[in-house]
Design a protein around this motif. Structure first.
Motif, PDB file in Angstrom:
ATOM      1  N   LYS A 176       0.434  -1.925   1.378  1.00 37.16           N
ATOM      2  CA  LYS A 176       1.765  -2.153   1.946  1.00 37.16           C
ATOM      3  C   LYS A 176       2.490  -0.841   2.216  1.00 37.16           C
ATOM      4  CE  LYS A 176       5.637  -5.330   1.072  1.00 37.16           C
ATOM      5  NZ  LYS A 176       6.201  -6.281   0.102  1.00 37.16           N
ATOM      6  N   GLU A 177       2.477   0.065   1.245  1.00 34.82           N
ATOM      7  CA  GLU A 177       3.113   1.376   1.438  1.00 34.82           C
ATOM      8  C   GLU A 177       2.458   2.126   2.586  1.00 34.82           C
ATOM      9  OE1 GLU A 177       2.684   5.523   1.484  1.00 34.82           O
ATOM     10  OE2 GLU A 177       1.249   4.486   0.200  1.00 34.82           O
ATOM     11  N   ASP A 193       5.314  11.697  -1.262  1.00 40.88           N
ATOM     12  CA  ASP A 193       4.871  11.384  -2.616  1.00 40.88           C
ATOM     13  C   ASP A 193       3.831  12.388  -3.087  1.00 40.88           C
ATOM     14  OD1 ASP A 193       1.999  10.344  -2.346  1.00 40.88           O
ATOM     15  OD2 ASP A 193       3.008   9.026  -0.919  1.00 40.88           O
ATOM     16  N   ALA A 212       3.498   0.746   6.006  1.00 43.08           N
ATOM     17  CA  ALA A 212       4.886   1.055   6.332  1.00 43.08           C
ATOM     18  C   ALA A 212       5.045   2.496   6.780  1.00 43.08           C
ATOM     19  CB  ALA A 212       5.774   0.777   5.116  1.00 43.08           C
ATOM     20  N   HIS A 213       4.395   3.419   6.090  1.00 45.05           N
ATOM     21  CA  HIS A 213       4.517   4.823   6.467  1.00 45.05           C
ATOM     22  C   HIS A 213       3.704   5.156   7.713  1.00 45.05           C
ATOM     23  CE1 HIS A 213       5.992   5.835   2.179  1.00 45.05           C
ATOM     24  NE2 HIS A 213       6.998   5.838   3.032  1.00 45.05           N
ATOM     25  N   ARG A 238      -1.476  -0.678  -7.741  1.00 47.49           N
ATOM     26  CA  ARG A 238      -1.088  -0.113  -6.447  1.00 47.49           C
ATOM     27  C   ARG A 238      -2.077   0.944  -5.957  1.00 47.49           C
ATOM     28  NH1 ARG A 238      -0.218  -3.453  -4.755  1.00 47.49           N
ATOM     29  NH2 ARG A 238       0.984  -2.718  -2.968  1.00 47.49           N
ATOM     30  N   SER A 288       7.308  -3.562   9.125  1.00 49.16           N
ATOM     31  CA  SER A 288       7.122  -2.114   9.062  1.00 49.16           C
ATOM     32  C   SER A 288       7.461  -1.492  10.410  1.00 49.16           C
ATOM     33  CB  SER A 288       5.684  -1.769   8.672  1.00 49.16           C
ATOM     34  OG  SER A 288       4.758  -2.215   9.649  1.00 49.16           O
ATOM     35  N   THR A 334      -3.598   5.254  -0.600  1.00 49.81           N
ATOM     36  CA  THR A 334      -2.196   4.869  -0.450  1.00 49.81           C
ATOM     37  C   THR A 334      -1.724   4.127  -1.695  1.00 49.81           C
ATOM     38  OG1 THR A 334      -2.807   2.769   0.628  1.00 49.81           O
ATOM     39  CG2 THR A 334      -2.434   4.671   2.061  1.00 49.81           C
ATOM     40  N   LEU A 335      -0.418   4.043  -1.854  1.00 50.21           N
ATOM     41  CA  LEU A 335       0.163   3.349  -3.009  1.00 50.21           C
ATOM     42  C   LEU A 335       0.171   1.849  -2.728  1.00 50.21           C
ATOM     43  CD1 LEU A 335       3.096   5.863  -3.501  1.00 50.21           C
ATOM     44  CD2 LEU A 335       1.108   5.644  -4.967  1.00 50.21           C
ATOM     45  N   LYS A 362       2.727  11.381   4.232  1.00 49.56           N
ATOM     46  CA  LYS A 362       2.720  11.112   2.798  1.00 49.56           C
ATOM     47  C   LYS A 362       2.875  12.401   1.991  1.00 49.56           C
ATOM     48  CE  LYS A 362      -0.273   8.406   0.916  1.00 49.56           C
ATOM     49  NZ  LYS A 362       0.685   7.805  -0.049  1.00 49.56           N
TER      50      LYS A 362
END
Length: 390
Positions: A102-103, A268, A106-107, A246, A132, A98-99, A264
């Protein structure tokens, strides 16, 4: 006027009040010792940076990468768990890059929750845990944490009193901001509770390596049956001082990992590939750098705790994390954490995070981040002494 319904559910950003005052004082030429945001100041270890430079010089690495993470990186994460915790993970189905954590959280919340669902989060908590869920449209019930609380008992009570039945529980140990720690037995109880109540668990293991005085934080995935009910997030931000890079991971339950991987793939193209290659070197390479980073934070913790004690502010030393969670001294408790933080800024030129920003029950505390060297920390102590004398 445009309307943004999801944004309307987010409260004003408490930390912005202190940030604005800090910027105002700096514009006036004041030297502020900033112990607010947990933004690591230590450099990324050289061998990791060298691998990044080597990889970035190769044009093949400039193309789109894999959203779920290149195979070598996911395998490195699986090996890290096997070596560290004796936890076996399938890098193809039980690990997604993951990025940053946190990202990923959230996703993941977006695929776990919909409008009207309920989620459990702690109070206090790292803000992305509850928010989130709120951004995803769910309602959040906060479970208090603290030295005087029995979290499992509070969780059981909340489950009996909550309708509709919650779908997910967000937890994090060692915890930001309270620095609370647990043993493996705690996670075993969480797994049993989640199984009995058809609850998904998301555990944030951001501070796996920043532990002191012989304490070794367990992984949620070490608990028997953990992969049946939940996932764990780990980030290279703190352990390898790679916050700006990240790089994070979601590991564990196949269904949850697959759901995050799928969403994802729409959102991205993954982390810049040279960063992924360097991150794999971080996980697979020598780990002495991790111990050295941890030792720096321990020295800073001791410097801050000892300094606060000398001026009459006695705070228990945390066993883990890069923070000190300090109860506001009794004569200033009535102010609340925001006004007390502003006092330290105005009179002592020291920036801290008000506890209210992490939840209502944190309003009697402030959080120090151990991101200033010992000289600057000693300067902060002198400033705090001056502020408290006012």
């Amino acid at each position: 006027m445009f309307k943004f319904a999801r944004m309307d559910r987010l409260p004003p950003y408490v930390f912005a009040v202190v940030t604005e005052l800090k910027q105002q004082l700096r514009r006036q030429g004041e030297d502020i010792v900033d112990m607010g945001m947990g933004n690591p100041d230590l450099p990324t270890p050289k061998h990791i940076v060298d691998k990044l430079i080597e990889a970035v010089r190769k044009p093949v690495n400039h193309r789109y990468s894999a959203s779920k993470g290149i195979p070598g990186l996911r395998k490195a994460m699986a090996n890290w768990y096997a070596n560290r915790y004796a936890v076996e993970l399938d890098p193809d189905t039980e690990v997604v890059a993951t990025l940053g954590a946190k990202e990923g959280m959230a996703h993941l919340a977006l695929v776990m929750l919909r409008t009207g669902d309920v989620a459990f989060a702690t109070d206090p908590a790292y803000p992305i845990h509850p928010y989130s869920c709120i951004i995803a449209g769910a309602d959040v019930r906060r479970i208090p944490v603290g030295l005087d609380r029995d979290f499992i008992a509070d969780l059981e009570l909340a489950m009996r009193q909550t309708w509709p039945q919650p779908k997910v529980l967000f937890i994090s140990y060692p915890q930001n901001p309270t620095t609370a720690t647990v043993e493996l037995e705690f996670f075993e109880k969480i797994v049993d509770f989640a199984r009995d109540n058809n609850l998904m668990v998301v555990h944030d293991l951001a501070y796996a390596d920043l532990a002191f005085d012989g304490y070794k934080p367990p992984s949620f995935l070490q608990a028997k049956g953990a992969k049946d009910v939940g996932v764990e997030f780990f980030s290279l931000s703190k352990s390898y001082s790679m916050a700006g890079w990240r790089v994070g991971f979601c590991c564990g339950n196949k269904e949850m990992v697959h759901a995050l991987t799928r969403v994802k793939s729409y959102l991205d193209y993954g982390i810049f590939q040279p960063i992924q290659i360097a991150a794999a070197v971080a996980l697979n390479g020598p780990q002495e750098c991790v111990h050295e980073i941890c030792e720096v934070y321990r020295e800073r913790r001791d410097c801050l705790i000892d300094g606060l004690a000398r001026i009459g502010w006695n705070v228990p030393p945390p066993k883990a994390t890069m923070f000190v969670w300090a109860k506001i001294p009794e004569p200033f408790l009535h102010m609340g954490s925001v006004e007390f933080s502003k006092l330290l800024l105005r009179e002592g030129h020291v920036a801290v995070s008000p506890g209210l920003g992490f939840g209502q029950s944190g309003d009697d505390h402030v959080r120090f981040s151990l991101i200033e060297n010992k000289h600057r920390t000693q300067q902060a102590i002198r400033g705090i002494k001056k502020a408290l004398s006012k």
